[in-house]
Design an enzyme around this catalytic site. Sequence first.
Site, PDB file in Angstrom:
ATOM      1  N   GLY A 263       0.814  -1.210   0.000  1.00 46.66           N
ATOM      2  CA  GLY A 263       0.000   0.000   0.000  1.00 46.66           C
ATOM      3  C   GLY A 263       0.845   1.258   0.000  1.00 46.66           C
ATOM      4  O   GLY A 263       0.641   2.160  -0.810  1.00 46.66           O
ATOM      5  N   ALA A 264       1.797   1.325   0.911  1.00 45.49           N
ATOM      6  CA  ALA A 264       2.623   2.520   1.041  1.00 45.49           C
ATOM      7  C   ALA A 264       3.745   2.233   2.033  1.00 45.49           C
ATOM      8  O   ALA A 264       3.738   1.196   2.682  1.00 45.49           O
ATOM      9  CB  ALA A 264       1.798   3.694   1.543  1.00 45.49           C
ATOM     10  N   MET A 265       4.687   3.183   2.122  1.00 46.14           N
ATOM     11  CA  MET A 265       5.850   2.949   2.981  1.00 46.14           C
ATOM     12  C   MET A 265       6.238   4.222   3.728  1.00 46.14           C
ATOM     13  O   MET A 265       6.338   5.291   3.140  1.00 46.14           O
ATOM     14  CB  MET A 265       7.014   2.448   2.105  1.00 46.14           C
ATOM     15  CG  MET A 265       8.269   2.148   2.875  1.00 46.14           C
ATOM     16  SD  MET A 265       8.001   0.818   4.094  1.00 46.14           S
ATOM     17  CE  MET A 265       9.164   1.309   5.347  1.00 46.14           C
ATOM     18  N   GLU A 266       6.519   4.037   5.028  1.00 43.33           N
ATOM     19  CA  GLU A 266       6.684   5.152   5.960  1.00 43.33           C
ATOM     20  C   GLU A 266       8.089   5.733   6.031  1.00 43.33           C
ATOM     21  O   GLU A 266       8.460   6.286   7.077  1.00 43.33           O
ATOM     22  CB  GLU A 266       6.271   4.669   7.357  1.00 43.33           C
ATOM     23  CG  GLU A 266       7.225   3.629   8.009  1.00 43.33           C
ATOM     24  CD  GLU A 266       6.804   2.175   7.850  1.00 43.33           C
ATOM     25  OE1 GLU A 266       6.058   1.862   6.900  1.00 43.33           O
ATOM     26  OE2 GLU A 266       7.231   1.345   8.677  1.00 43.33           O
ATOM     27  N   ASN A 267       8.908   5.640   4.988  1.00 45.97           N
ATOM     28  CA  ASN A 267      10.277   6.172   5.028  1.00 45.97           C
ATOM     29  C   ASN A 267      10.320   7.541   5.705  1.00 45.97           C
ATOM     30  O   ASN A 267       9.481   8.391   5.447  1.00 45.97           O
ATOM     31  CB  ASN A 267      10.817   6.318   3.606  1.00 45.97           C
ATOM     32  CG  ASN A 267      10.460   5.144   2.740  1.00 45.97           C
ATOM     33  OD1 ASN A 267      10.805   4.018   3.058  1.00 45.97           O
ATOM     34  ND2 ASN A 267       9.719   5.390   1.664  1.00 45.97           N
ATOM     35  N   HIS A 299      -1.952   6.088   8.446  1.00 43.50           N
ATOM     36  CA  HIS A 299      -1.120   4.967   8.899  1.00 43.50           C
ATOM     37  C   HIS A 299       0.361   5.302   8.732  1.00 43.50           C
ATOM     38  O   HIS A 299       1.143   5.177   9.678  1.00 43.50           O
ATOM     39  CB  HIS A 299      -1.489   3.711   8.114  1.00 43.50           C
ATOM     40  CG  HIS A 299      -0.695   2.497   8.464  1.00 43.50           C
ATOM     41  ND1 HIS A 299      -1.139   1.548   9.352  1.00 43.50           N
ATOM     42  CD2 HIS A 299       0.534   2.086   8.061  1.00 43.50           C
ATOM     43  CE1 HIS A 299      -0.218   0.598   9.475  1.00 43.50           C
ATOM     44  NE2 HIS A 299       0.807   0.895   8.694  1.00 43.50           N
ATOM     45  N   GLU A 300       0.738   5.734   7.543  1.00 42.95           N
ATOM     46  CA  GLU A 300       2.161   6.025   7.298  1.00 42.95           C
ATOM     47  C   GLU A 300       2.612   7.203   8.158  1.00 42.95           C
ATOM     48  O   GLU A 300       3.720   7.209   8.681  1.00 42.95           O
ATOM     49  CB  GLU A 300       2.417   6.300   5.817  1.00 42.95           C
ATOM     50  CG  GLU A 300       1.935   5.211   4.854  1.00 42.95           C
ATOM     51  CD  GLU A 300       2.331   3.801   5.221  1.00 42.95           C
ATOM     52  OE1 GLU A 300       3.396   3.610   5.835  1.00 42.95           O
ATOM     53  OE2 GLU A 300       1.558   2.862   4.914  1.00 42.95           O
ATOM     54  N   HIS A 303       3.295   6.125  11.710  1.00 44.76           N
ATOM     55  CA  HIS A 303       4.547   5.370  11.851  1.00 44.76           C
ATOM     56  C   HIS A 303       5.712   6.270  12.268  1.00 44.76           C
ATOM     57  O   HIS A 303       6.707   5.781  12.792  1.00 44.76           O
ATOM     58  CB  HIS A 303       4.919   4.709  10.517  1.00 44.76           C
ATOM     59  CG  HIS A 303       4.442   3.287  10.367  1.00 44.76           C
ATOM     60  ND1 HIS A 303       4.546   2.348  11.372  1.00 44.76           N
ATOM     61  CD2 HIS A 303       3.890   2.640   9.307  1.00 44.76           C
ATOM     62  CE1 HIS A 303       4.063   1.189  10.927  1.00 44.76           C
ATOM     63  NE2 HIS A 303       3.658   1.334   9.681  1.00 44.76           N
ATOM     64  N   GLU A 322       3.513  -2.515  13.488  1.00 43.42           N
ATOM     65  CA  GLU A 322       2.354  -2.613  12.596  1.00 43.42           C
ATOM     66  C   GLU A 322       1.025  -2.773  13.344  1.00 43.42           C
ATOM     67  O   GLU A 322       0.052  -2.098  13.029  1.00 43.42           O
ATOM     68  CB  GLU A 322       2.548  -3.738  11.579  1.00 43.42           C
ATOM     69  CG  GLU A 322       3.716  -3.504  10.611  1.00 43.42           C
ATOM     70  CD  GLU A 322       3.652  -2.178   9.856  1.00 43.42           C
ATOM     71  OE1 GLU A 322       2.571  -1.558   9.823  1.00 43.42           O
ATOM     72  OE2 GLU A 322       4.683  -1.748   9.302  1.00 43.42           O
TER      73      GLU A 322
HETATM   74  N1  0A1 Z   1       5.589  -0.742   6.400  1.00 47.24           N
HETATM   75  C1  0A1 Z   1       4.595  -0.602   5.384  1.00 47.24           C
HETATM   76  C2  0A1 Z   1       4.314  -1.834   4.625  1.00 47.24           C
HETATM   77  C3  0A1 Z   1       5.296  -2.287   3.612  1.00 47.24           C
HETATM   78  C4  0A1 Z   1       6.019  -3.421   3.841  1.00 47.24           C
HETATM   79  C5  0A1 Z   1       6.866  -3.936   2.884  1.00 47.24           C
HETATM   80  C6  0A1 Z   1       6.950  -3.270   1.694  1.00 47.24           C
HETATM   81  O1  0A1 Z   1       7.769  -3.810   0.739  1.00 47.24           O
HETATM   82  C7  0A1 Z   1       7.386  -3.989  -0.523  1.00 47.24           C
HETATM   83  C8  0A1 Z   1       6.239  -2.130   1.441  1.00 47.24           C
HETATM   84  C9  0A1 Z   1       5.415  -1.634   2.423  1.00 47.24           C
HETATM   85  C10 0A1 Z   1       3.297  -0.264   6.039  1.00 47.24           C
HETATM   86  O2  0A1 Z   1       2.939  -0.867   7.037  1.00 47.24           O
HETATM   87  O3  0A1 Z   1       2.605   0.600   5.540  1.00 47.24           O
HETATM   88 ZN    ZN Z   2       2.547  -0.069   8.666  1.00 44.40          ZN
END
Ligand code: 0A1
Ligand code: ZN
Length: 867
Positions: A263-267, A299-300, A303, A322
């Site tokens: 879905g998305a990533m919290e960098n 959500h992101e 995080h 999570e």
């Molecule tokens: N940490 C993100 C989820 C996520 C996990 C792995 C990924 O690799 C392809 C990408 C996103 C979250 O919980 O939104």
């Molecule tokens: Zn997450």
Amino acid sequence: MHERIYRKDYQASEFLVDSVDLVFELDPAETVVKAKMQLRRNPDGPARGGPLRLHGDELELRSVRLNGTRLDVSQFEADSQSLAIADVPERFQLETEVLIHPAQNTKLMGLYTSSGTFCTQCEAEGFRRITYYLDRPDVMARFTTRIEADRSSYPILLSNGNRVARGDLPNGRHWVQWEDPFRKPSYLFALVAGDLACHEGTFTTSSGREVALEIWVEPANADKCGHALASLKAAMKWDEDRYGLEYDLDIYMIVAVDDFNMGAMENKGLNIFNSKYVLAKPSTATDDDYEGIEGVVAHEYFHNWTGNRVTCRDWFQLTLKEGLTVFRDQEFSADMTSREVQRIKDVTRLRTAQFAEDAGPLAHPIRPESYIEMNNFYTSTVYEKGAEVVRLYQTLLGRDGFRKGLRHYLETHDARAVTCDDFREAMAEANDADLTQLERWYSQAGTPIVHANGVWHESAGAYTLTLSQSQRAMPKETEPRPLTIPICVGLLGANGKDIPGTVRTLELNEPEQTFTFENLPERPILSIGRGFSAPIKLEMKRSHEELAFLMAHDSDPFNRWEAGQELAKRILLGLVARVLEKRPLELDEGLVSAFRKVLSDPSLDGSIKALTLALPSEELLSQELSLVDPDAVHRARGFVIRELGLALRAEWMRTYEQHARGADAIDKAQIGRRRIKNRALRYLVALEAPDTIALAVEQFGAATGMTEYEAAFVSLVDLDSAETDRAIAEFYERWRGEPLVLDKWFRIQAMSGSPLAFDRVVALSKHPDFNLANPNRARSLLYCFAAGNPVAFHRADGRAYRFIADQVVELDAINPQVASRIVSSFNQWKRYEPGRSGLMKAELERIARWPGISKDVSEIVERALER
Ligand code: 0A1
Ligand code: ZN
């Protein structure tokens, strides 16, 4: 054989990284990555004076320097998977230079390109595909990033933290330098380079700092960012109000890309999103899409505290960030939309995906004990059951106690990588509570069953409730021990109101406990598990009349809905049995009158009404059967839909007409209007009468908003009519240029209840717009078919099994992560009648034998085939 990693084997890293300075010379075909790292031995490490061993994956090493001196090949050992240097001092500087190939990176892990934009995905172990590193979350370092690229193709160059410098280079190239002031694990690293447009905003934090908000998208999508920005601001404000948590950098960026595995990533400071969770305007996105965006943006953002500032010691602790962050986004969405609607959605999702996972071969505790491929453990169990376990703390400690505990957790562990035990201990310490028994929720897999038995003692005016708990014993695990299970209850009197003094949270800690309610004026009716107070299955003898009474009167809106679902489920399961016995079907009058009551109740809002009038899905019904016959389930459910359509035809029609017209605005009233309208449309169109089909055709032709357009399309695609083919062709012509809308076109055909669905899916897999390499497109067609169209996927001749298995094998060579999600649709094979079960098993075995199968897919398939 692939290596299995165990939680019990955790050891601290022998080395730490104080800082990393990265330089990227970007080129799609071949990018140079230079890393300069300051390393030292970890004083708290296992202290063995051993070699330095860095992780790598598909890297081409060009050079290594130790404290400025270039090492010759005898001084290190390198392959594409690791870099080892035997002889290193206490503290040293290491410089490496590697080559990578972003345009060829179809796994979408590490640095890759999506429609020409460079982007990264590093969680869980993608950073090692960018450079050699200690790619584990308990190694936290300060990062700087210099990005060099062609100026005209990549005018925008982004990374984590603050932009500190920029300049020009010869040959039309330029550079930008970023600096992240916060120490972070490598999985939070991000880089983006492309020709992107910015949708800007600002947020002033409660302490008065101004934060620049930037949403970066392809220029053509610049008009679809308003909702994501509004959601971000709302989330920032909510976290301040609810938990006193402020954002900590001066800039927060979100980038939308079309190719993304999740879905998305919290960098840190630079979230990268699947465009599905950013882009929306009323003509292209449905109400559910809008809610999805709000939830994922939040959500992101959340995080940043729960995940980034305080992170995970190792990947077994994934639910620490999570489960907690899902809980936070669920609470946020409940406050933004409607608490009861949100709870119903969350519980339905948990039951559909997580309960199934817990009942299958992949069952694992929210904190797994071992894995082969970490990417396979981004599961509904870790996320959604994890969120329910976090919710238990709030139910036990109260909202204030939970807030106190969360703040204490974040203060004690700021800038550290910690464990689920640390979280529980902080919660306990802040509240002076004993939470030790909660540990079992982290170590035991399976859905607990609570058996309830209520007895009325007329002469004493007392009601006793005996609760007992049990759990399926998992292979290779020790006997399950009793859990702490809070059960929220209330007793209703004949007038439908809670009897004063009976609304309580019962704490079940033992295998069996009895609770007594005294001084009751009358024989009560029990409302149990209010708000879904724990992620359990409840077993209790209840009559249809009792359920109908609760459905009409329970003061807990979740349980009103729940009673209706339970009633419908019992009736449907009775009909499934009749189908199997080849006896004639007949619809229970009780369900009709309960539905009629709900339909005519003016006090209910449209969303709740629509949810209450939805029947449990075929997936949920199948979970209740010991040997699944998908045809029988489909027939029974289809029968009830048509009978309800027929019996209440006039009411559905009136409801439809009353709600037919309104605005496209995305607000609670209009969303509610559209939901009940579209529910009525589904029942009406299921009658397959010319006048009801005409309603769908008209809605399809006239709708200006996507919610109404999509709902009409769904109804039409379920039929087998001339209107169906026309709608399919029209939809395509109108939306072929909008990838996210075209995904809906693939998905809705894949999930259609029409007998033609399978042939359509096969044809669509050869459509010029189908692209296995794009995760959204692959999921829309293949995953939605295999996981969301039980009757078509489980056709008795096994052709759909074979088709999906072929696609999985082909996809695995491109993107194993997405392939392994799809192959999970075979997991429940043992639960089907022998014919189908044998066919599914044969496909699993064929995949297992496939040469070059990935770690991701093989782990799933091997587990499914065990024993
Ligand atoms: N940490 C993100 C989820 C996520 C996990 C792995 C990924 O690799 C392809 C990408 C996103 C979250 O919980 O939104
Ligand atoms: Zn997450």
